[in-house]
Design an enzyme around this catalytic site. Structure first.
Site, short mmCIF file in Angstrom:
data_model
loop_
_atom_site.label_atom_id
_atom_site.label_comp_id
_atom_site.label_asym_id
_atom_site.label_seq_id
_atom_site.Cartn_x
_atom_site.Cartn_y
_atom_site.Cartn_z
CG HIS B 60 -1.95 1.10 1.32
ND1 HIS B 60 -3.13 0.88 1.75
CD2 HIS B 60 -1.93 2.34 0.67
CE1 HIS B 60 -3.99 2.16 1.36
NE2 HIS B 60 -3.21 2.87 1.06
CG HIS B 62 -1.04 6.57 -1.67
ND1 HIS B 62 -2.21 6.66 -2.38
CD2 HIS B 62 -1.26 6.25 -0.38
CE1 HIS B 62 -3.16 6.02 -1.43
NE2 HIS B 62 -2.56 5.74 -0.34
NE ARG B 64 0.79 11.50 -2.78
CZ ARG B 64 -0.11 11.21 -1.97
NH1 ARG B 64 -1.36 10.83 -2.73
NH2 ARG B 64 -0.25 11.28 -0.71
CG ASP B 152 -6.44 3.97 -0.30
OD1 ASP B 152 -6.62 3.14 0.72
OD2 ASP B 152 -5.42 4.67 -0.17
CG HIS B 179 -9.83 4.49 2.82
ND1 HIS B 179 -9.00 5.21 2.81
CD2 HIS B 179 -10.89 5.03 3.73
CE1 HIS B 179 -9.03 6.35 3.63
NE2 HIS B 179 -10.14 6.33 4.06
CG HIS B 232 -5.58 2.52 5.83
ND1 HIS B 232 -6.74 2.56 5.98
CD2 HIS B 232 -5.17 3.11 4.41
CE1 HIS B 232 -7.26 3.19 4.85
NE2 HIS B 232 -6.40 3.55 4.01
CG ASN B 278 -8.20 8.99 5.74
OD1 ASN B 278 -8.60 7.91 6.40
ND2 ASN B 278 -8.94 9.43 4.85
CG ASP B 302 -1.81 5.03 3.63
OD1 ASP B 302 -1.79 5.32 2.53
OD2 ASP B 302 -2.81 5.22 4.30
N GLY B 321 -1.93 12.29 5.41
CA GLY B 321 -0.91 11.38 4.98
C GLY B 321 0.32 11.44 5.50
#
Lengths: 312, 422
Positions: B60, B62, B64, B152, B179, B232, B278, B302, B321
């Site tokens: 998991h 991110h 971008r 997510d 999520h 998460h 989150n 995350d 985040g």
């Protein structure tokens, strides 16, 4: 004795001695406002920026008067007329203010922790004039000052605070200050407006208004903000007034000499009945008058050399 | 070329191995494992005193890209992963535009290959534009290499859409990652609803908002037979729901993040926006039982990079985040293993066969014939977390300046060294 921090960010972190020092100092400033020439040179040459990102009449005027009576140069900077409304970040706005070398920044902002944010990033002394629903330390100080004037003490008093606890910064600073000084505070409001585990702050909680007022030395009603009225926290304003409005009948449950307070602005007939607000037990306008003296005391004490540097 | 990893302690939960082994790597794969292998003319990497694990997987993250490259790119994210001891990551589809079609899945994979660091596995969006309204082309994305599906960042609000997603995902035998958040209950919530939010005057974010959706997802999974994975997970009640579902044999899995395992909601009291994420920090203690008893399948970071300018604002206005790839392993070694909350082999499992199992991939093992993805740990290396050393473009970690014991020191993918700080 001096304050241990160079900022006033909240009641959180203050000692009982510091609170007492501010209240005692304010006593000395009360009489200045009663003079013909309402001015002393204490802060001559100091610059104070009143940085009000959220609308305020009472608090801003009170600070401004306090500054002027101490001979400081006051600059008013409000959100609607500033670059802040054009999307400039709080940090950039604050850095620009700082470039003009103010000694104090008084900040009112809708978001909790904004004064703490400013204190981390600029050199000026920061005074919190209300940050969201977090704290409003000078309000709690002026409330305590007013109570002390009438009751001679804070310790051992029973203080009932009734209204929208959830969205009130006044209640948080008051609970912290009054419990610190040995008073017992009971907060009361509809369960939908009582924050979870709020009693962890040292007060008790109830949604039964009669229980809250029983034997109280001080009854403080809190404003129900217009935007909450249609947000589903309670059915109607009318029902709110019936269930939680402080009025003459309910006040009979409090002590005979109980005083009635409100931080303003009031919704007459909602959280407080008009006759009570104007009645003999009301000290609401004294709160406003004392606000100037208390804020003068705060500025005066913060202008002194700090005993030690802290930025909570 | 052949490489011999010599004198290291191998911890491989899949094979039940915990002891000194030599590993011979040939053409990117593990060619031999034995208590002692003669070096011969092979290149020898002496790992005496170090611990060799199957390559760690973070399911998991991110990255971008495309769309918010100032926060992170696939290349910088994959480099951060390698530096943090991860040999593979699964990246979420909340890019701009949303990764909801084959071409974006292929793009992200290609960027990952080009970076040549950790493996980059895309997770496709469940619904078009992550709008929660119509299913995206899940089959096409699966064929292009997506390893799972998720909206997510946006919970799948409609039970009907969730049902359809779980039904449809059965064709490909892949998990739908949700999520879990009831948006109405959370509203403008900023931090966990409890005494801290009440004291600071923040709108609270109640744990029950997660529990309700976890409960719904479990019921729908049991009804459809689809595999739901809880992203998460942050509450004791959700852990209990997952535990009970697993005991019934349901196809429900879950992950927790390192920050939820070691930080409580009290961490936000300084208004540090690097503690805002989150779901919010709640009570670390609530998750530890599930970590130890097998309820939790994976630790996932995350990893959510944000530029420092975006985080340097009022707390409630800051984006949610935190980054995690470059601190996760040290945090888990220091706070979980060295403090005897879980044994090392369990931690390794949570970073290897755990996430591989969730994704249905035959990875996370040290066995002959397997791709030589290896994470080497120095269990006692002292480290002070320093954003200046991050490979990530962003520094929004709640662990800055923490002193930790234990660190990944060597990361290999296909037998190639992609990070080395021995």
């Amino acid at each position: 004795m001096k304050l241990s921090s160079r900022h006033l960010l909240g009641i959180d972190g203050m000692t009982a001695e510091e609170v007492a020092l501010i209240l005692d100092t304010a006593e000395g400033f009360v009489q200045i406002s009663a003079r013909e020439i309402k001015k002393v040179p204490t802060l001559r040459g100091k610059t104070v920026v009143n940085f009000f990102v959220e609308p305020s009449t009472r608090t801003r005027s009170s600070f401004e008067l306090a500054e002027k009576r101490l001979s400081a140069d006051a600059l008013n900077f409000s959100a609607s007329t500033s670059s802040f409304s054009k999307g400039e970040s709080l940090l950039d706005t604050a850095k620009n203010l700082e470039a003009m070398s103010p000694d104090f920044i008084i900040i009112r902002h809708s978001e909790p922790g904004s004064p703490h944010f400013l204190a981390r990033h600029v050199d000026a002394t920061i005074v919190n004039a209300g940050d969201g629903a977090h704290e409003h330390p000078t309000q709690a100080l002026l409330d305590a000052f007013t109570i002390r004037k009438h009751k001679g003490r804070l310790e051992g008093l029973r203080v009932a605070i009734v209204g929208d606890i959830n969205h009130s910064r006044v209640v948080r600073s008051n609970v912290l200050l009054l419990t610190l000084m040995g008073a017992h505070v009971v907060v009361c409001g509809p369960p939908t407006l009582l924050p979870r585990e709020f009693d962890a702050m040292g007060c008790s909680m109830t949604y039964k208004v009669d229980e809250a007022l029983e034997g109280a030395d001080v009854v403080m009603a809190l404003r129900v903000q217009h935007e909450r009225m249609n947000a589903g926290y309670f059915p109607t304003t009318r029902e709110y007034a019936r269930q939680f409005g402080v009025n003459g009948t309910r006040l009979k449950l409090a002590k005979d000499d109980a005083i009635v307070m409100h931080p303003g602005p009031m919704n007459r007939g909602v959280e407080i009945s008009g006759d009570l607000a104007d009645g003999a037990r009301s000290v609401i306008l004294e709160q406003v008058a004392n606000g100037v003296a208390v804020r003068m005391a705060v500025l005066y004490l913060l202008a002194g050399e700090p005993a030690r540097e802290t930025t909570s | 070329m052949k490489r011999l990893l010599k004198n290291g302690r191998v911890v491989d939960p899949a094979g039940g191995t915990d002891g000194q082994r030599d590993i011979l790597i040939e053409d990117g794969r593990i060619a031999a494992i034995d208590e002692s292998i003669e070096p011969g003319r092979n290149e020898v990497i002496d790992l005496a005193g170090l611990t060799i694990c199957p390559g760690f997987i973070d399911m998991h993250v991110h990255f971008r890209e495309p769309g918010q490259e100032w926060k992170e790119t696939v290349a910088t994210g994959a480099a951060a992963a390698a530096s943090g001891g991860f040999t593979a990551v699964a990246c979420m589809p909340n890019t701009v535009p949303v990764m909801d079609n084959r071409s974006l899945v292929e793009f992200v994979r290609a960027q990952g290959r080009e970076a040549g660091m950790a493996r980059v596995w895309p997770i496709g969006a469940v619904t078009k534009g992550q709008n929660g309204e119509e299913l995206a082309e899940i089959g096409d994305m699966f064929e292009a290499g997506a390893v799972a599906f998720s909206d997510d960042g946006r919970p799948i609000r409609s039970s009907q859409i969730m049902r359809m997603a779980l039904e449809y995902s059965k064709i490909f035998d892949i998990p739908v990652i949700d999520h879990c958040e009831d948006r109405e209950l959370v509203a403008d919530g900023v931090v966990h609803e409890g005494w801290v939010s009440s004291r600071l005057g923040f709108k609270g974010w109640p744990g029950v908002a997660e529990d309700i959706m976890v409960g719904r997802n479990i019921l729908l999974s049991e009804y459809t037979g689809g595999h739901v994975h809880i992203a998460h997970m942050s509450t004791a009640r959700s852990a209990q729901l997952v535990r009970e579902a697993k005991s019934r044999g349901s196809r429900v899995t879950c992950e927790v993040t390192p920050h939820h395992l070691v930080l409580d909601h009290e961490a936000v009291m300084g208004f540090d926006t690097y503690t805002k994420m989150n779901p919010p920090l709640r009570a670390a203690e609530d998750l530890l039982e599930g970590l130890a008893d097998g309820t939790v399948d994976a630790i996932a970071t995350d990893h959510a990079p944000h530029h420092c300018d975006e985080k340097c604002v009022e707390f409630s206005r800051a984006p949610f985040g935190v980054v995690g790839l470059e601190t996760a392993v040290s945090i888990c070694l220091d706070r979980l293993v060295h403090r005897d909350i879980i044994p090392l082999s369990r931690m390794v499992e949570l970073f290897t066969t755990g996430p591989a199992g969730v994704l249905g991939l035959d990875k996370g093992k040290i066995e002959v014939g397997a791709e030589a993805d290896i994470t080497v740990l120095d269990l006692d290396r002292e480290v002070t977390v320093d954003a200046g050393e991050f490979e990530s473009k962003s520094e929004n970690s709640p662990f800055l300046k923490w002193d930790l014991r234990g660190r990944p020191v060597l990361t290999m993918v296909d037998g190639r060294i992609i990070h080395d700080r021995r």
